[in-house]
Design an enzyme around this catalytic site. Structure first.
Site, PDB file in Angstrom:
ATOM      1  N   GLN A   1     -33.450 -13.290  -4.440  1.00  0.00           N
ATOM      2  CA  GLN A   1     -32.553 -14.431  -4.343  1.00  0.00           C
ATOM      3  C   GLN A   1     -32.493 -14.762  -2.861  1.00  0.00           C
ATOM      4  O   GLN A   1     -32.530 -13.860  -2.031  1.00  0.00           O
ATOM      5  CB  GLN A   1     -31.169 -14.065  -4.871  1.00  0.00           C
ATOM      6  CG  GLN A   1     -30.305 -15.220  -5.270  1.00  0.00           C
ATOM      7  CD  GLN A   1     -30.425 -15.553  -6.754  1.00  0.00           C
ATOM      8  OE1 GLN A   1     -30.005 -14.792  -7.593  1.00  0.00           O
ATOM      9  NE2 GLN A   1     -31.006 -16.692  -7.071  1.00  0.00           N
TER      10      GLN A   1
ATOM     11  N   THR B   1     -27.567  -8.367  -5.894  1.00  0.00           N
ATOM     12  CA  THR B   1     -28.255  -7.482  -6.831  1.00  0.00           C
ATOM     13  C   THR B   1     -28.970  -8.310  -7.887  1.00  0.00           C
ATOM     14  O   THR B   1     -29.034  -7.945  -9.044  1.00  0.00           O
ATOM     15  CB  THR B   1     -27.253  -6.470  -7.418  1.00  0.00           C
ATOM     16  OG1 THR B   1     -26.554  -5.868  -6.331  1.00  0.00           O
ATOM     17  CG2 THR B   1     -27.927  -5.351  -8.177  1.00  0.00           C
ATOM     18  N   HIS B   2     -29.487  -9.460  -7.471  1.00  0.00           N
ATOM     19  CA  HIS B   2     -30.213 -10.314  -8.411  1.00  0.00           C
ATOM     20  C   HIS B   2     -31.710 -10.099  -8.242  1.00  0.00           C
ATOM     21  O   HIS B   2     -32.451 -11.020  -7.941  1.00  0.00           O
ATOM     22  CB  HIS B   2     -29.843 -11.779  -8.190  1.00  0.00           C
ATOM     23  CG  HIS B   2     -28.366 -12.023  -8.338  1.00  0.00           C
ATOM     24  ND1 HIS B   2     -27.747 -13.146  -7.882  1.00  0.00           N
ATOM     25  CD2 HIS B   2     -27.396 -11.272  -8.889  1.00  0.00           C
ATOM     26  CE1 HIS B   2     -26.446 -13.072  -8.145  1.00  0.00           C
ATOM     27  NE2 HIS B   2     -26.216 -11.940  -8.756  1.00  0.00           N
ATOM     28  N   ASN B   3     -32.145  -8.879  -8.441  1.00  0.00           N
ATOM     29  CA  ASN B   3     -33.569  -8.588  -8.404  1.00  0.00           C
ATOM     30  C   ASN B   3     -34.162  -9.044  -9.731  1.00  0.00           C
ATOM     31  O   ASN B   3     -33.586  -8.800 -10.786  1.00  0.00           O
ATOM     32  CB  ASN B   3     -33.801  -7.085  -8.250  1.00  0.00           C
ATOM     33  CG  ASN B   3     -32.951  -6.493  -7.145  1.00  0.00           C
ATOM     34  OD1 ASN B   3     -31.731  -6.587  -7.188  1.00  0.00           O
ATOM     35  ND2 ASN B   3     -33.583  -5.897  -6.173  1.00  0.00           N
TER      36      ASN B   3
END
Lengths: 589, 335, 264
Positions: free
Chosen positions: A347, A515-517
């Site tokens: 992101q 934590t938008h992997n």
């Protein structure tokens, strides 16, 4: 010799949101299901009750609910050719551990992706021409359309009791909502959150500048609500402890509140905690998964036979598990062949701060995870990219999510980093600063992928996953362009001064970003360029499925959870209505 | 016909007021000053003993006592130490019918907002009123109540009471009332009213949801538990940062309004540390932002009149002013 | 002042004031010294924990030895110094906080990946790559910084320096201008700075943020928090005193919070 468990119909790797969704649906469809969760059990009562839950040091700084990297971590490098080194402490992102996963301690920002994101490659080619983008921009279509996914979005939002202002109902633009969103078949199940002071200041200015502000769709539920399963969600009390905390009020939608009670009540479902999955076992001849091997709570290597295996782990853990199991062809960044680990995306975040120097009491602690006002005028489908040289976009928001002072103490640029000047600046600006954030998309690049590290191993002796990532040029251009727009809004907000955080360095594993992997086991229409088909079923083993944001071919300029949930229900539907009746590939390659 | 309060009670009451909260010179029946928009505990005290009604002489003290200690009948709660704003809002809720009561409804309706403020200010100012004797409670019942208070009821979705009502139920001013040391019959009665859907006035109906999820036995247990907690005994003494001459500063909790650079435009508080709990009406209560100014009709639900900000600063001019540079340096005559 | 000052208290006084104090070893010398310090130090410096809190655990150290403690207390007080209104990190108990953190899981690197091989000169994007646990990092960092100071400043200890000189040393660590033999000085400095901010703002149950001064300074109301009816009251001056997890402040919140505004 591994301990042998009694065979089950379905083994779920992980005990988070997608595992709860599939566990409940498949158990109700008559399947015996076991979910293998590496962490422990936890429930709203007693685990999430305040005041002990309201502990910034334990949860936010020391990451009590995140993955323990002493057991297993990743190695990281920016470029192919660089030596990857282990992530020795958590930083940039915080994969969760424990039942409910990240959906226990998320903020609750629950966005749908614009329709264009699902057909990005064809949309770009059609709209801007084939030569518009550099060939290194390896975007592709998802193999599913927004229209197909829409009912599942709607259902997931009902399950979670999402609160928001609709912007487009069946093509009719709604006042007060996001006019750039895809058409939704019905309104949100609950009305939007209250507006915070910072959201008001941002929305007011953005509106005057001609943008279209609206309240962020939220899983911090705004009224007493009963979801389709009969779960009761209570109204949010705006305590300012959402991410990374559990909600004491049953007010933030989570598997524990919305879904798991119904799965756990079903005798077909078992949540097996403290079970660390090492690999998927599969039959090389028959090309089917036979079960999973995991380390149980006592440390014994254990084999759980299953007719079907679903990977419900965190984004990059799913492709890493496939690599460790030898399933599929690993992606090779030099030859650009292979699929497992391909199209890892993240992101692209930037921020701006407006300092009012005492002219407002913002009261940042009066907060909630998804308490924010946003504009979507710069998401991918909202504006014209002609002549800009990049694709993608994202939303700009003023979130009021936390006033917890270890991490939240904004100071203007030029402030000393410590000493009296710092202390007095912290005191001066804590309560009169508005933070804006740009939440941008992430475009895949051949350099960015997930592989296995040649050197480092985890506590079980397995090779660590290896992450190679840096911000692609496309995303830097995009961030630059939209951050300038955000700075323009920030400037117009009338503060005494402002700071802008540009994206001007290499990606670093150290500071927390998001934590938008996403990506690594992507979905698509072609087995040469994707790992799973449009139903999230593996092209290689028809009884292996992959959930979560691992399947995103590229990451949109939105938070991923709504799409993760919708895809899980979409896949569950395909499993129950098609696959279980006639096991085999649902799409012929 | 309710009789006038004997003078002796008033004298006793005066003695219970701490000098820190209210100087001696402010005590006594002093209604000669011009009315102001300020809440006046002195005037409030005059009202509580029935002084405002020349003939009828009905006063709060008849039931709640001059020190606000109430009585254990279940109908007359202890008011002492309750936040002023909470008491004011309660009177508003009685007057508006959000809290239906045959006794308090008509009384509250006879009071003007100013009088409500005064009465609330009076009862909020009293310190050290005696607590009722601890109820004789079965240990097991009290333990059940204590567990509900501390951790909630897992199977029924009832969160811990202390989470909102403060450690040991001492409340979180200004909105969440203290419940520790309150009469058990009163607490039980209120929870039962919520359970039966006969009471309102709680934010987001949260208390109604909670009470409906509880059994009558649990309600009784938690009421008995809180009745047996006496805040002064259970709250630990704080360690304070307290060089004597700057004690005043520290006692404020946060910097004094008007002195802290972040307080520009805030209501000037004549006494430190009271800002959050003042009785409404110091400033004309006005909505902070006219909704008409919102560009796209962002849905902002209007606040019910009785929860308008009581101590809100005058609305700040929201228009953009000045310019800034993206490097953070103020331009021209900014400062 | 009838109460006898302990040696630790004296250290505290000396550290906070930043005066060049030598530590006498005999009780008689201590008393004499105490009078000197009293005369020299600002009033708030003399507000000692032992006066405020009868608890003996204040000042009890688990990890640091006395000299390390003097170093840390002097250093954190420079990172977050006292001013006219608000105490610094020393009064706030940041030494206690860091000491307890280092003695427990954090110090042991319990949630860190600590396997080799080691590449200590990695680019910053790859994060911490040293062999040391936080506890080891402190022990080595303190010893080597002290060695640097005694060599550079005429055999004086860090805590004997004047405040501007202490700042000079800390800036040298921050920028890397000071080279320590066993570890990059900025890594030690950044760890100390991060832990100091944590200790100043973390819940008092962890031993720092004494009297919640960090929270009081910025106006953060602490662990007891629900603002459903207040969030839309823009510009509200919210002044309820903070309450911690361990209920510190509850008495003040109760006694002060539950009253009214007196008239003008």
């Amino acid at each position: 010799m591994a301990v042998q468990m009694k065979p089950v119909d379905v083994a779920l790797v992980g005990g988070g949101l997608t595992a709860a969704i599939l566990g409940k649906e498949l158990a109700e469809a008559g399947q015996t299901v076991v979910a293998l969760e590496r962490g422990g059990m936890r429930q709203t009562i007693p685990d999430f009750q305040s005041p002990t839950m309201h502990d910034e040091l334990k949860f936010d700084v020391r990451h009590a609910y995140a993955q323990d990297v002493s057991v297993q971590t990743l190695t990281f490098r920016n470029f192919v050719g660089q030596q990857a080194l282990p992530m020795r402490q958590l930083g940039s992102f915080l994969p969760a551990e424990g039942v409910g996963g990240g959906a226990v301690h998320w903020n609750g920002q629950t966005w749908r992706f614009q329709p264009e994101w699902f057909v990005l490659k064809s949309w770009v080619e059609e709209r801007y021409g084939r030569g518009f983008l550099d060939e290194d921009v390896s975007i592709q279509d998802w193999g599913i359309s927004y229209e197909e996914l829409e009912p599942y979005y709607t259902f997931f939002e009902k399950v979670m009791g999402i609160s928001g202002a609709p912007g487009n109902i069946n093509g009719r633009i709604q006042v007060g909502g996001n006019p750039f969103e895809g058409p939704r078949s019905e309104s949100y199940p609950n009305p939007p959150m209250k507006q915070s002071h910072s959201g008001y200041l941002f929305g007011q200015t953005a509106g005057q500048l001609g943008y279209h502000p609206f309240p962020v769709p939220s899983a911090n539920v705004t009224r007493h609500y009963t979801n389709p399963f009969g779960a009761e969600i209570k109204p949010c009390m705006y305590c300012g402890f959402c991410d990374p905390f559990g909600c004491e009020h049953f007010a933030k939608a989570s598997p524990q509140v919305c879904i798991l009670p119904f799965a756990l009540a079903n005798k077909n479902f078992e949540m097996r905690t403290h079970s660390y999955v090492l690999r998927v076992e599969w039959d090389r001849k028959a090309k089917v998964a036979t079960g999973v091997t995991y380390v149980d709570a006592q440390g014994r290597e254990t084999f759980q036979p299953a007719n079907m295996v679903v990977l419900c782990a965190f984004a990059h853990h799913n492709p890493i598990l496939m690599l460790q199991s030898g399933i599929g062809q690993p992606y090779d960044p030099v030859t650009r062949t292979g699929t497992i680990g391909r199209n890892y995306t993240y992101q692209t975040m930037t921020g701006a701060e407006v300092f009012y120097d005492g002219e407002h009491h913002i009261n940042p602690f009066m907060a909630a995870g998804a308490l924010g006002t946003a504009i979507d005028d710069f998401n991918n489908g909202s504006f014209d990219h002609s002549g800009l040289g990049f694709i993608g976009g994202g939303y700009i928001a003023a979130y009021q999510t936390t006033g917890r002072p270890i991490y939240y103490h904004p100071v203007p640029e030029g402030t000393p980093r410590w000493g009296l000047g710092w202390k007095q600046a912290v005191r001066r600006h804590y309560n009169s600063t508005v933070s804006l954030s740009f939440h941008g998309s992430s475009i895949p690049h051949p350099n960015n992928y997930v592989g296995l590290d040649p050197t480092y191993t985890d506590a079980f002796g397995q090779r660590l996953g290896m992450l190679t990532y840096d911000f692609p040029y496309n995303d830097r251009l995009m961030a630059r362009y939209i951050t300038e727009k955000m700075a323009g809004i920030a400037q117009a907000m009338g503060g005494k001064r402002m700071s802008v955080g540009w994206l001007d360095d290499h990606y670093s594993i150290v500071p927390y970003q998001t934590t938008h992997n996403t990506g690594g086991a992507i979905m698509g229409a072609d087995p040469k360029t994707s790992v799973v088909n449009r139903y999230l079923q593996s092209w290689d083993l028809h009884n292996l499925w992959v959930m979560g944001s691992s399947v995103f071919p590229q990451n949109a300029g939105y938070n991923p959870t709504d799409t993760v949930g919708a895809l899980a229900y979409w896949a569950a539907d395909a499993m129950i209505k098609q696959y279980l009746k006639n096991p085999g590939p649902l799409v012929q390659s | 016909m309710i009789r006038a309060v004997p003078l002796g009670i008033a004298v006793v009451a005066a003695a219970t007021l701490t000098s820190a909260a209210l100087p001696q010179s402010m005590l006594g029946l002093d209604n000669r000053r011009e009315p102001t928009r300020d809440a006046d505990p002195n005037r409030g005290r005059f009202i509580t003993i029935g002084g405002m009604f020349a003939d009828q002489r009905i006063g709060c003290v008849q039931c709640h006592g001059i020190d606000g200690a109430g009585n254990s009948s279940g109908a007359f709660p202890r008011l002492t130490d309750q936040a002023g704003w909470y008491l004011y809002k309660t009177l508003q809720d009685y007057a508006s019918g959000l809290r239906p009561s045959d006794i308090m409804g008509p009384i509250a309706q006879t009071l003007t907002p100013q009088q409500m403020e005064d009465v609330a200010a009076y009862y909020a100012s009293i310190k050290n009123a005696p607590y009722p004797a601890e109820p004789q409670v079965d240990v097991q019942v009290r333990q059940i109540g204590g567990a509900i208070a501390a951790i909630g009821i897992p199977s029924q979705g009832v969160p811990a009471c202390d989470g909102c009502h403060g450690p040991n139920g001492v409340g979180q001013a200004p909105l969440y009332p203290y419940i520790a040391g309150q009469y058990a019959p009163y607490l039980e009665h209120q929870l039962m009213l919520w359970k039966q859907g006969r009471r309102d006035g709680d934010p987001m109906n949260i208390m109604e949801l909670i009470a409906k999820a509880m059994t009558e036995e649990q309600i009784r247990a938690v009421a008995l538990y809180y009745a047996s907690v006496q805040p002064r005994d259970v709250i630990p003494q704080d360690v304070r940062y307290a060089p004597e001459q700057s004690r005043r500063q520290v006692d404020q909790g946060i910097p004094r309004i008007g002195q802290n650079p972040t307080d520009v435009g805030a209501v000037e508080s004549p006494e430190p540390g009271r800002g959050s709990v003042v009785v409404p009406g110091i400033e004309p209560a006005r909505p902070p932002v006219p909704s008409a100014e919102l560009p796209l009709g962002l849905p902002r639900r209007p606040l019910p009149p009785n929860v308008l900000p009581p101590y809100l600063a005058p609305p700040v001019d929201e228009r953009p002013r000045g310019t800034t540079t993206t490097t953070g340096a103020p331009v021209g005559n900014q400062q | 002042m009838t109460e006898k000052l302990s040696r630790r208290d004296l250290l505290k006084v000396a550290g906070v004031a930043g005066v060049a104090a030598t530590v006498p070893e005999t009780a008689a010398a201590e008393v004499k010294h105490q009078q000197v310090v009293q005369a020299a130090a600002p009033q708030e410096v003399l507000t000692r924990p032992s006066q405020q809190s009868p608890s003996t655990e204040q000042g009890m150290l688990f990890f640091f030895n006395d000299e390390e403690a003097r170093f840390i207390e002097a250093a954190v007080e420079r990172l977050i110094p006292a001013d006219q209104e608000w105490p610094g990190a020393a009064w706030a108990g940041v030494l206690n906080f860091i000491d307890r953190q280092l003695a427990a899981a954090y110090g042991a690197g319990a949630r860190m990946y600590l396997k080799g091989p080691w590449v200590p000169d990695a680019p910053p994007q790859q994060g911490y790559q040293l062999r040391y646990t936080p506890a080891q990092l402190y022990r080595i960092g303190i010893a080597e910084t002290r060695a640097h100071v005694t060599a550079r400043y005429g055999r004086r200890e860090f805590w004997d320096l004047t405040a501007p000189v202490m700042d000079e040393v800390l800036s040298g660590l921050e920028s890397g201008a000071i080279e320590l033999p066993s570890l990059p000085a900025p890594v030690f400095f950044e760890t100390l700075l991060a832990n100091t901010v944590e200790g100043y703002f973390a819940d008092p149950v962890y031993g720092g943020n004494r009297d919640m001064v960090g929270w009081r300074m910025v106006g953060f109301p602490g662990a007891y928090a629900q603002y459903v009816d207040l969030v839309e009251l823009y510009n509200l001056p919210y002044t309820r005193p903070p309450i911690s997890i361990g209920e510190a402040g509850a008495r003040q919140a109760y006694l002060e919070g539950h009253t009214h505004r007196a008239q003008k």
